[in-house]
Write a protein that holds these residues in place. Structure first.
Motif, PDB file in Angstrom:
ATOM      1  N   ASP A 604       0.521  -1.079  -0.359  1.00  0.00           N
ATOM      2  CA  ASP A 604       0.191  -0.199  -0.038  1.00  0.00           C
ATOM      3  C   ASP A 604       0.780   1.263  -0.170  1.00  0.00           C
ATOM      4  O   ASP A 604       0.542   2.343  -0.480  1.00  0.00           O
ATOM      5  N   ASN A 605       2.181   1.468   0.411  1.00  0.00           N
ATOM      6  CA  ASN A 605       3.126   2.163   0.572  1.00  0.00           C
ATOM      7  C   ASN A 605       3.605   2.488  -0.752  1.00  0.00           C
ATOM      8  O   ASN A 605       4.357   3.219  -0.163  1.00  0.00           O
ATOM      9  N   ASP A 606       3.781   1.822  -2.203  1.00  0.00           N
ATOM     10  CA  ASP A 606       4.403   1.646  -3.027  1.00  0.00           C
ATOM     11  C   ASP A 606       3.489   2.781  -3.406  1.00  0.00           C
ATOM     12  O   ASP A 606       2.604   3.774  -3.033  1.00  0.00           O
ATOM     13  N   LYS A 607       4.190   3.364  -4.749  1.00  0.00           N
ATOM     14  CA  LYS A 607       3.780   4.920  -5.021  1.00  0.00           C
ATOM     15  C   LYS A 607       2.457   4.868  -6.293  1.00  0.00           C
ATOM     16  O   LYS A 607       3.245   3.364  -6.800  1.00  0.00           O
ATOM     17  N   ILE A 608       2.625   5.338  -6.089  1.00  0.00           N
ATOM     18  CA  ILE A 608       0.610   5.488  -6.792  1.00  0.00           C
ATOM     19  C   ILE A 608       1.025   4.810  -8.414  1.00  0.00           C
ATOM     20  O   ILE A 608       0.962   4.894  -9.272  1.00  0.00           O
ATOM     21  N   GLU A 609       2.035   6.253  -8.547  1.00  0.00           N
ATOM     22  CA  GLU A 609       2.641   6.471 -10.031  1.00  0.00           C
ATOM     23  C   GLU A 609       2.904   5.308 -10.792  1.00  0.00           C
ATOM     24  O   GLU A 609       2.674   4.960 -11.374  1.00  0.00           O
ATOM     25  N   GLU A 610       3.543   3.733  -9.761  1.00  0.00           N
ATOM     26  CA  GLU A 610       4.025   2.770  -9.823  1.00  0.00           C
ATOM     27  C   GLU A 610       2.563   1.774 -10.142  1.00  0.00           C
ATOM     28  O   GLU A 610       3.114   1.393 -11.612  1.00  0.00           O
ATOM     29  N   LEU A 611       1.785   2.241  -9.474  1.00  0.00           N
ATOM     30  CA  LEU A 611       0.845   0.662  -9.711  1.00  0.00           C
ATOM     31  C   LEU A 611      -0.360   1.541 -11.171  1.00  0.00           C
ATOM     32  O   LEU A 611      -0.917   1.136 -11.626  1.00  0.00           O
ATOM     33  N   ASP A 612      -0.654   3.067 -10.701  1.00  0.00           N
ATOM     34  CA  ASP A 612      -1.032   3.195 -12.452  1.00  0.00           C
ATOM     35  C   ASP A 612      -0.659   2.863 -14.175  1.00  0.00           C
ATOM     36  O   ASP A 612      -1.306   3.146 -15.280  1.00  0.00           O
ATOM     37  N   GLN A 613       0.733   2.609 -13.883  1.00  0.00           N
ATOM     38  CA  GLN A 613       1.586   2.409 -15.193  1.00  0.00           C
ATOM     39  C   GLN A 613       0.588   0.718 -15.317  1.00  0.00           C
ATOM     40  O   GLN A 613       0.866  -0.181 -15.122  1.00  0.00           O
ATOM     41  N   PRO A 614       1.130   0.627 -16.796  1.00  0.00           N
ATOM     42  CA  PRO A 614       0.752  -0.631 -17.740  1.00  0.00           C
ATOM     43  C   PRO A 614       1.334  -1.432 -17.219  1.00  0.00           C
ATOM     44  O   PRO A 614       2.518  -1.734 -16.898  1.00  0.00           O
TER      45      PRO A 614
END
Length: 775
Positions: A604-614
């Protein structure tokens, strides 16, 4: 290819994306004209263009040479005399609304008619005073000039300040307002801004004129009762006037009240007779003229002024007065009011002119009408007149008595001229209460507009709301502020309707190329894994969030949430694979460890930007089926959607803000392996997206298809369907195995071999084979 079969047809053509259609049919690259191109064309001159400009600037040059003297002249003379008599009386009556001496109303009934004769494009309207405009000008006059009582209290010892000086101030203010309104109309006509009238809908004009009729009614009470009522121009002024009238009701002049009531009843009754028997009467009964002559004679013969102390017109100076110099300070103080007067005057005149142009089949030019009205008001205001437009009743008299052209208007101006220079003194004994009754007698049509509420409520709730709110604004806030508030409210309803459009999910109806709202039909066909979403309005900054929420509700999940869940799951799978704890077999994943500890807090603490990538699985030696069971306790929501079709046939434009939002939505679906297709857009829509650099490696221009059916067929061929999802009632009616998909998108019946058009036939006939002897 289209083959008609009775009242049905068979179409066979390839499935087209927008790009493929343009390539196959050799789409042209058109050059869109720039502002410079339009300016060059505007400044280009030729003999033909000069002639066209001359005829459009002076319409009289086009219709006067073709005038049929023998057929039209007599009718125009009769019509002009009738209209002129009515114009004289209405000019006198409506001058009371402007709170200036009645004689100045004759100038407003004369000068604009002469100008319109040369510059106007309508052949039937009668230009001159209009009660709504007179009320609007009168409100400005009252605001900028002292009342009689105020002047008397302030200048009690000054011989220079008297009734005549106050009247002179009022006349100058009214004339100045008229000149500025005319300048605004003239500039709008020169700049080709006649289209602004479209912002005043029929509902708004109806509600506004009805409210103005209420203002006229209240303003004339002081003349009918002969009371001294202080002027009010601020919001709620109408109620303050009513309070003043009823607080002094015991001071009523009975002679004025009885005279006005009798005349009002007579005028209403005769006008009703004219309306009911207009087909049988050769000309309408000129009741205004009749009662005016009788009332003037009775007032003079029985000396009403001395015996009953009634208010009369008084001295009417023969001839014309010198032109005035408009007040620059008044220009500055009334610019907003003048703009409203200019718009309302043009809107009323243009709407009446449009009715007659349609009835008699001749063209009118809105911009030229603005020029004619503007020049008429400038000229009339310079000679102490007040704002003119057209009176509905007076135009009706001109048309119903046989008027063919503006020759009738010219004759009516001559009648007014005769009264101004020669016989005006005959009207001096006429009571002001008679003029007030005549003014109210012309309000019947406006007051009857209350019945519009019921009709609009049945037809369109928004239009009904516009009518009601316009009426309330104009009554409560006054005509100036009320008009501004009404236009703002009307535009707000348009924004509201586009901001919250009625989006819908579509489905195939009748197994053809027709797609309708799935809620409206019971027998529908929906391909499994395909959703069709329709947006019926433009998409812009105010409704992009609403559009996104409606789309999410329609598909049943948030694509961004699915994307983040999958990226989180991918991280866990990579860790298992790197540690050798995960094996892939034809039957699925096999994990060689009973448990795997990985902190959800860490994920959950991962960067949101990474999770939004393809989602990138190229580094893995296997492919992941996100709808299958995943190892351990890795849970990702399953979705049964693989294709989404957006019907944008009703989307006329996108702004830059919504373009960003739309691209984000498309990317979210594409990144979770949901193919998105957009259908029904025109070429300009796609060109704008290209200019704005909308497309990239993820969102490509190949997602555009001509129709919903093209997109559905493309999906079927791409996914190579063998089964589809039907409603239970449809499973009995049709078997999909009877048809096979051709490479060109058609359907072929295995028994008949007639090309029809995929599983969604343009036609479906059980007895198709009986209709053809040869396949």
């Amino acid at each position: 290819m289209i083959e008609p079969i009775g009242n049905q047809y068979v179409v066979a053509r390839p499935v087209y994306s927008a790009n493929a259609f343009g390539e196959d049919h050799k789409k042209k690259q058109r050059h869109h004209k720039t502002l410079l191109d339009h300016l060059k064309k505007l400044c280009r001159c030729s003999a033909q263009r000069a002639k066209k400009i001359a005829f459009s600037s002076f319409p009289i040059a086009s219709w006067l040479p073709a005038y049929r003297i023998k057929e039209w002249l007599l009718s125009d003379i009769v019509s002009g005399i009738s209209t002129g008599l009515v114009a004289v009386l209405q000019g006198l009556a409506f001058a009371l609304l402007v709170t200036i001496p009645p004689g100045y109303g004759l100038y407003a009934a004369f000068f604009p008619v002469i100008i319109y004769f040369f510059l106007g494009t309508s052949r039937h309207i009668s230009v001159g005073p209009f009660p709504v405009l007179s009320m609007m000008v009168g409100a400005v006059v009252v605001r900028l000039t002292p009342t009689d009582s105020a002047a008397d209290s302030t200048f009690a010892n000054s011989s220079m300040t008297n009734d005549s000086s106050i009247d002179e101030q009022k006349v100058i203010v009214a004339a100045t307002v008229t000149i500025l309104s005319g300048i605004i109309q003239l500039l709008m006509g020169v700049l080709r801004l006649g289209f602004v009238v479209i912002y005043l809908s029929e509902s708004l004009i109806s509600g506004f004129t009805t409210a103005a009729a209420i203002h006229v009614l209240v303003s004339q009470l002081k003349f009918m009762f002969q009371l001294t009522v202080p002027a009010h121009t601020d919001p709620f002024s109408l109620f303050k006037v009513l309070e003043s009238v009823f607080s002094q009701i015991e001071k009523t002049n009975i002679a004025d009240l009885v005279t006005s009531l009798v005349i009002l009843v007579v005028v209403f009754v005769v006008k009703e007779i004219n309306q009911r028997y207009k087909a049988k009467l050769p000309v309408p009964i000129p009741i205004e003229l009749i009662v005016t002559v009788i009332a003037t004679g009775v007032s003079y013969g029985f000396d009403f002024k001395r015996r009953f102390n009634v208010a009369v017109i008084g001295e009417m100076k023969p001839g014309f007065q010198a032109p005035i110099t408009p007040s620059r300070q008044t220009f500055q103080d009334t610019i907003g009011d003048c703009f409203g007067i200019a718009i309302v005057g043009f809107a009323v005149a243009f709407s009446v002119a449009s009715v007659y142009s349609l009835k008699y089949d001749y063209p009118i030019d809105g911009n030229q009408e603005l020029i004619a009205m503007g020049a008429g008001n400038i000229f009339g205001g310079s000679f102490r007149g007040f704002a003119a437009s057209t009176s509905l009743s007076r135009s009706g008299v001109q048309e119903s008595t046989g008027g063919k052209t503006q020759i009738a208007g010219l004759i009516s101006a001559i009648i007014v001229l005769i009264v101004i220079v020669a016989i005006g003194f005959l009207l001096e004994p006429l009571q002001k209460s008679v003029l007030a009754a005549l003014a109210l007698g012309n309000l019947k049509g406006m007051l009857m507009q209350f019945v519009e509420i019921r009709r609009l409520w049945r037809k369109d709730k928004y239009d009904c709301l516009i009518w009601v709110m316009t009426f309330i604004f104009a009554v409560v806030l006054g005509l100036g502020l009320g008009l501004a508030a009404s236009v703002a409210f009307q535009l707000l309803t348009i924004v509201f309707r586009t901001q919250f459009p009625k989006c819908s999910m579509l489905a195939n109806v009748g197994r053809s190329n027709i797609y309708k709202n799935r809620k409206d039909y019971s027998e529908i066909y929906e391909p499994e894994g395909v959703k069709i979403f329709r947006c019926p309005s433009p998409i812009y900054f105010a409704n992009i969030s609403f559009f996104k929420q409606k789309l999410i509700d329609a598909v049943g999940f948030r694509p961004l949430r699915i994307l983040r869940k999958r990226n989180k799951a991918l991280k866990k799978i990579r860790k298992l694979q790197k540690k050798g704890l995960l094996q892939v077999t034809p039957k699925g994943f096999i994990c060689t460890v009973d448990g795997f500890k990985d902190s959800d807090e860490e994920l959950d603490n991962d960067k949101i930007e990474e999770l939004d990538q393809p989602i990138n699985t190229k580094d893995l030696p296997f492919q992941i089926d996100w709808n299958a069971n995943l190892p351990l306790n890795i849970v990702v929501p399953k979705i049964n959607l693989h294709s989404l079709i957006l019907d944008f046939s009703a989307v006329s434009f996108l702004d830059v803000s919504s373009m960003r939002g739309l691209k984000t939505i498309l990317q979210e679906f594409i990144r979770i392996q949901v193919d998105v297709y957009i259908v029904g857009t025109d070429d300009d829509f796609i060109e704008k997206l290209k200019r704005c650099e909308f497309f990239d490696d993820e969102v490509k221009d190949s997602i555009f298809f001509l129709t919903i059916h093209d997109a559905v067929l493309h999906i079927l061929m791409k996914k190579d369907y063998s089964t589809s999802k039907f409603n239970p009632s449809q499973e009995v009616e049709a078997k999909l195995d009877d048809f096979t998909i051709n490479t060109n998108g058609g359907l072929r019946n295995r028994e008949c071999q007639v090309r029809i058009f995929s599983r969604f036939m343009y036609i479906y006939i059980d007895s198709m084979t009986k209709n053809f002897q040869k396949c």
